[in-house]
Design an enzyme around this catalytic site. Structure first.
Site, short mmCIF file in Angstrom:
data_model
loop_
_atom_site.label_atom_id
_atom_site.label_comp_id
_atom_site.label_asym_id
_atom_site.label_seq_id
_atom_site.Cartn_x
_atom_site.Cartn_y
_atom_site.Cartn_z
CB CYS A 1 -10.30 2.67 2.52
SG CYS A 1 -10.52 4.44 2.74
CG ASP A 2 -6.85 -3.12 3.08
OD1 ASP A 2 -7.08 -3.92 4.02
OD2 ASP A 2 -6.25 -3.46 2.05
#
Length: 166
Positions: A60-61
């Site tokens: 997600c980062d």
């Protein structure tokens, strides 16, 4: 509904699956300052909307950073990333990551986005990974429900769809 796994385990997605050609469903989520944000707030713009399980995870980062880097090349496209992370955590993460071109939004309160777009994972109360492009007339022009929520989306296809949308 889309068939999705999370770490190899099948999960149940709540809501309705969104398809290309659908009118984009409205939603109410929270901005980092706790104000409400709806689809209508970006009316008349092309939107690239991603849903992610949590900004505090590696994929997600990386995904949010990638779309942040690409946002300038998209012209007049608004990039939104929705998760169930608390708005305070999103704000802190964005500051630490230098995110300036993506607006992070929290669906923690009502799962409004998650249910409207069929991305709320019943078993985990997280959102699955998906990408939607909504054109300036609120028509969905691109959809990707990532089959394994811990995998990356197809960045190139999503970016091309956003560039092509009017």
């Amino acid at each position: 509904m889309a068939n999705v796994t999370f770490k190899g385990n099948s999960v149940t997605l709540l809501g309705n699956e969104v398809k290309v050609g659908d009118k984009a469903p409205d939603f109410i989520v929270l901005a980092n300052d706790l104000s409400e944000v709806t689809l209508n707030d970006t009316k008349g713009q092309v939107r690239l909307i991603t849903s992610v399980p949590s900004l505090d995870t590696g994929v997600c980062d990386a995904e949010t950073r990638r779309f942040n880097e690409e946002a300038n090349s998209l012209g007049n496209v608004k990039v939104l990333t929705v998760s169930v992370d608390l708005p305070f955590a999103q704000k802190r993460w964005c500051a630490a990551a230098g995110i300036e071109n993506v607006q992070t939004l929290s669906d923690h309160r009502d799962l409004s986005f998650g249910e409207a777009y069929g991305v709320a994972i019943q078993e985990l109360r997280l959102l699955t990974r998906a990408v939607f492009v909504v054109d300036s007339s609120d028509t969905v022009t691109y959809v990707e429900y990532v089959s394994e929520a811990t995998n990356h989306p197809n960045y190139e296809a999503a970016l091309e769809a956003a560039k092509s949308a009017k």
